[in-house]
Write a protein that holds these residues in place. Structure first.
Motif, PDB file in Angstrom:
ATOM      1  N   SER A   1      17.103  14.968 -10.844  1.00  0.00           N
ATOM      2  CA  SER A   1      18.228  14.566 -11.691  1.00  0.00           C
ATOM      3  C   SER A   1      18.120  15.135 -13.103  1.00  0.00           C
ATOM      4  O   SER A   1      18.990  14.887 -13.931  1.00  0.00           O
ATOM      5  N   GLY A   2      17.049  15.880 -13.367  1.00  0.00           N
ATOM      6  CA  GLY A   2      16.904  16.516 -14.674  1.00  0.00           C
ATOM      7  C   GLY A   2      16.205  15.667 -15.713  1.00  0.00           C
ATOM      8  O   GLY A   2      16.142  16.044 -16.885  1.00  0.00           O
ATOM      9  N   ASN A   3      15.638  14.556 -15.319  1.00  0.00           N
ATOM     10  CA  ASN A   3      14.866  13.700 -16.230  1.00  0.00           C
ATOM     11  C   ASN A   3      13.399  14.145 -16.176  1.00  0.00           C
ATOM     12  O   ASN A   3      12.540  13.443 -15.647  1.00  0.00           O
ATOM     13  N   TYR A   4      13.164  15.319 -16.731  1.00  0.00           N
ATOM     14  CA  TYR A   4      11.857  15.960 -16.578  1.00  0.00           C
ATOM     15  C   TYR A   4      10.716  15.188 -17.240  1.00  0.00           C
ATOM     16  O   TYR A   4       9.626  15.103 -16.676  1.00  0.00           O
ATOM     17  N   ALA A   5      10.954  14.632 -18.408  1.00  0.00           N
ATOM     18  CA  ALA A   5       9.888  13.886 -19.078  1.00  0.00           C
ATOM     19  C   ALA A   5       9.471  12.670 -18.261  1.00  0.00           C
ATOM     20  O   ALA A   5       8.272  12.401 -18.090  1.00  0.00           O
ATOM     21  N   GLN A   6      10.450  11.937 -17.723  1.00  0.00           N
ATOM     22  CA  GLN A   6      10.134  10.761 -16.899  1.00  0.00           C
ATOM     23  C   GLN A   6       9.427  11.183 -15.612  1.00  0.00           C
ATOM     24  O   GLN A   6       8.467  10.546 -15.196  1.00  0.00           O
ATOM     25  N   ALA A   7       9.901  12.241 -14.987  1.00  0.00           N
ATOM     26  CA  ALA A   7       9.263  12.727 -13.756  1.00  0.00           C
ATOM     27  C   ALA A   7       7.810  13.109 -14.022  1.00  0.00           C
ATOM     28  O   ALA A   7       6.911  12.753 -13.251  1.00  0.00           O
ATOM     29  N   ALA A   8       7.578  13.831 -15.110  1.00  0.00           N
ATOM     30  CA  ALA A   8       6.218  14.258 -15.446  1.00  0.00           C
ATOM     31  C   ALA A   8       5.329  13.054 -15.737  1.00  0.00           C
ATOM     32  O   ALA A   8       4.159  13.018 -15.326  1.00  0.00           O
ATOM     33  N   ASN A   9       5.865  12.065 -16.430  1.00  0.00           N
ATOM     34  CA  ASN A   9       5.104  10.868 -16.774  1.00  0.00           C
ATOM     35  C   ASN A   9       4.685  10.088 -15.527  1.00  0.00           C
ATOM     36  O   ASN A   9       3.515   9.738 -15.356  1.00  0.00           O
TER      37      ASN A   9
ATOM     38  N   GLY B   1       9.462  22.311 -20.510  1.00  0.00           N
ATOM     39  CA  GLY B   1       9.055  23.367 -21.438  1.00  0.00           C
ATOM     40  C   GLY B   1      10.154  24.389 -21.660  1.00  0.00           C
ATOM     41  O   GLY B   1      10.412  24.802 -22.798  1.00  0.00           O
ATOM     42  N   LEU B   2      10.824  24.780 -20.591  1.00  0.00           N
ATOM     43  CA  LEU B   2      11.933  25.730 -20.724  1.00  0.00           C
ATOM     44  C   LEU B   2      13.071  25.144 -21.556  1.00  0.00           C
ATOM     45  O   LEU B   2      13.677  25.848 -22.379  1.00  0.00           O
ATOM     46  N   GLN B   3      13.363  23.862 -21.349  1.00  0.00           N
ATOM     47  CA  GLN B   3      14.402  23.200 -22.154  1.00  0.00           C
ATOM     48  C   GLN B   3      14.035  23.211 -23.632  1.00  0.00           C
ATOM     49  O   GLN B   3      14.873  23.503 -24.489  1.00  0.00           O
TER      50      GLN B   3
ATOM     51  N   PRO C   1       0.804  -1.228   0.000  1.00  0.00           N
ATOM     52  CA  PRO C   1       0.000   0.000   0.000  1.00  0.00           C
ATOM     53  C   PRO C   1       0.842   1.287   0.000  1.00  0.00           C
ATOM     54  O   PRO C   1       0.306   2.370  -0.235  1.00  0.00           O
ATOM     55  N   LEU C   2       2.126   1.174   0.222  1.00  0.00           N
ATOM     56  CA  LEU C   2       2.997   2.354   0.193  1.00  0.00           C
ATOM     57  C   LEU C   2       3.581   2.624  -1.193  1.00  0.00           C
ATOM     58  O   LEU C   2       4.321   3.597  -1.376  1.00  0.00           O
ATOM     59  N   ALA C   3       3.256   1.796  -2.158  1.00  0.00           N
ATOM     60  CA  ALA C   3       3.871   1.892  -3.484  1.00  0.00           C
ATOM     61  C   ALA C   3       3.678   3.262  -4.125  1.00  0.00           C
ATOM     62  O   ALA C   3       4.627   3.832  -4.671  1.00  0.00           O
ATOM     63  N   GLN C   4       2.477   3.807  -4.048  1.00  0.00           N
ATOM     64  CA  GLN C   4       2.246   5.097  -4.698  1.00  0.00           C
ATOM     65  C   GLN C   4       3.060   6.213  -4.052  1.00  0.00           C
ATOM     66  O   GLN C   4       3.570   7.094  -4.747  1.00  0.00           O
ATOM     67  N   ARG C   5       3.212   6.174  -2.752  1.00  0.00           N
ATOM     68  CA  ARG C   5       4.041   7.171  -2.074  1.00  0.00           C
ATOM     69  C   ARG C   5       5.495   7.074  -2.543  1.00  0.00           C
ATOM     70  O   ARG C   5       6.152   8.077  -2.795  1.00  0.00           O
ATOM     71  N   LEU C   6       5.980   5.855  -2.672  1.00  0.00           N
ATOM     72  CA  LEU C   6       7.357   5.652  -3.124  1.00  0.00           C
ATOM     73  C   LEU C   6       7.516   6.025  -4.599  1.00  0.00           C
ATOM     74  O   LEU C   6       8.566   6.531  -5.000  1.00  0.00           O
ATOM     75  N   GLU C   7       6.482   5.803  -5.395  1.00  0.00           N
ATOM     76  CA  GLU C   7       6.525   6.229  -6.792  1.00  0.00           C
ATOM     77  C   GLU C   7       6.638   7.745  -6.884  1.00  0.00           C
ATOM     78  O   GLU C   7       7.346   8.271  -7.756  1.00  0.00           O
ATOM     79  N   LEU C   8       5.975   8.458  -5.987  1.00  0.00           N
ATOM     80  CA  LEU C   8       6.089   9.913  -5.976  1.00  0.00           C
ATOM     81  C   LEU C   8       7.519  10.338  -5.627  1.00  0.00           C
ATOM     82  O   LEU C   8       8.075  11.253  -6.239  1.00  0.00           O
ATOM     83  N   GLU C   9       8.118   9.668  -4.668  1.00  0.00           N
ATOM     84  CA  GLU C   9       9.499   9.987  -4.316  1.00  0.00           C
ATOM     85  C   GLU C   9      10.440   9.632  -5.468  1.00  0.00           C
ATOM     86  O   GLU C   9      11.414  10.348  -5.727  1.00  0.00           O
ATOM     87  N   TYR C  10      10.152   8.546  -6.166  1.00  0.00           N
ATOM     88  CA  TYR C  10      10.927   8.188  -7.361  1.00  0.00           C
ATOM     89  C   TYR C  10      10.793   9.302  -8.411  1.00  0.00           C
ATOM     90  O   TYR C  10      11.792   9.725  -9.009  1.00  0.00           O
ATOM     91  N   ALA C  11       9.580   9.781  -8.638  1.00  0.00           N
ATOM     92  CA  ALA C  11       9.365  10.872  -9.598  1.00  0.00           C
ATOM     93  C   ALA C  11      10.141  12.113  -9.179  1.00  0.00           C
ATOM     94  O   ALA C  11      10.711  12.817 -10.013  1.00  0.00           O
ATOM     95  N   HIS C  12      10.186  12.364  -7.889  1.00  0.00           N
ATOM     96  CA  HIS C  12      10.936  13.510  -7.369  1.00  0.00           C
ATOM     97  C   HIS C  12      12.431  13.328  -7.650  1.00  0.00           C
ATOM     98  O   HIS C  12      13.122  14.290  -8.012  1.00  0.00           O
ATOM     99  N   ALA C  13      12.937  12.116  -7.517  1.00  0.00           N
ATOM    100  CA  ALA C  13      14.344  11.847  -7.836  1.00  0.00           C
ATOM    101  C   ALA C  13      14.613  12.071  -9.324  1.00  0.00           C
ATOM    102  O   ALA C  13      15.657  12.621  -9.698  1.00  0.00           O
ATOM    103  N   GLU C  14      13.672  11.664 -10.161  1.00  0.00           N
ATOM    104  CA  GLU C  14      13.803  11.917 -11.599  1.00  0.00           C
ATOM    105  C   GLU C  14      13.811  13.426 -11.874  1.00  0.00           C
ATOM    106  O   GLU C  14      14.618  13.918 -12.668  1.00  0.00           O
ATOM    107  N   LEU C  15      12.944  14.145 -11.209  1.00  0.00           N
ATOM    108  CA  LEU C  15      12.884  15.606 -11.361  1.00  0.00           C
ATOM    109  C   LEU C  15      14.209  16.240 -10.969  1.00  0.00           C
ATOM    110  O   LEU C  15      14.792  17.029 -11.716  1.00  0.00           O
TER     111      LEU C  15
ATOM    112  N   GLY D   1       3.741  19.230 -12.582  1.00  0.00           N
ATOM    113  CA  GLY D   1       3.779  20.600 -13.090  1.00  0.00           C
ATOM    114  C   GLY D   1       5.175  21.191 -13.087  1.00  0.00           C
ATOM    115  O   GLY D   1       5.583  21.882 -14.030  1.00  0.00           O
ATOM    116  N   THR D   2       5.925  20.918 -12.038  1.00  0.00           N
ATOM    117  CA  THR D   2       7.302  21.408 -11.964  1.00  0.00           C
ATOM    118  C   THR D   2       8.146  20.792 -13.076  1.00  0.00           C
ATOM    119  O   THR D   2       8.912  21.489 -13.756  1.00  0.00           O
ATOM    120  N   ALA D   3       7.990  19.494 -13.275  1.00  0.00           N
ATOM    121  CA  ALA D   3       8.747  18.810 -14.329  1.00  0.00           C
ATOM    122  C   ALA D   3       8.360  19.336 -15.714  1.00  0.00           C
ATOM    123  O   ALA D   3       9.229  19.569 -16.562  1.00  0.00           O
TER     124      ALA D   3
END
Length: 146
Positions: free
Chosen positions: A56-64, A93-95, A40-54, A86-88
């Motif tokens: 590290s500059g992997n904006y498309a993956q973070a946004a996805n 978009g700026l890139q 049941p914690l998977a979605q929370r960890l997925e959000l933290e994974y997305a934050h790590a992608e963000l 939105g941040t990603a």
């Protein structure tokens, strides 16, 4: 959770510490491993994974990843995912604009504007110092100039 609660917590501590220390590749590997056993914690960890992608500059993956989470959740969990999405999308978009890809850049900025507007409309607690509102204002100014 395989490995027991304390084993899971120790692995989580490694992932979180790596994220905070800027060791994004290590953090992402740890989070991907943890998500498989998180239940049941998977979605929370997925959000933290997305934050790590963000971070590290992997904006498309973070946004996805964050976008998928936002579509599957409600309430504050949805708003938190939209904030990362939105941040990603803003950074992506700026890139794209910097590369001269105006249409694609504008599309990402518009999506970022929608995501961040939704967050600020539904959960103002996620922006206690106004940085998200500032990002949204910056996006709006940029979109007007395109």
């Amino acid at each position: 959770m395989p490995g027991g609660q304390s084993g899971f917590q120790a692995k989580y501590a490694v992932a979180r510490d790596a994220l905070e220390k800027g060791q994004y590749d290590r953090a992402k590997r740890q989070y991907l491993t943890l998500i498989q056993e998180a239940g049941p914690l998977a979605q929370r960890l997925e959000l933290e994974y997305a934050h790590a992608e963000l971070r590290s500059g992997n904006y498309a993956q973070a946004a996805n990843v964050a976008g998928s989470l936002a579509r599957a959740q409600s309430g504050q969990a949805r708003a938190a995912a939209l904030a990362v999405q939105g941040t990603a999308q803003h950074e992506l978009g700026l890139q794209l604009l910097a590369k001269g890809e105006t249409a694609a850049g504008k599309q990402q900025l518009s999506a970022a504007q929608a995501a961040l507007s939704d967050v600020l409309k539904t959960d103002t607690d996620l922006d206690p110092i106004g940085s998200m509102a500032g990002r949204l204002a910056s996006i709006q100014v940029r979109l007007k100039s395109l």
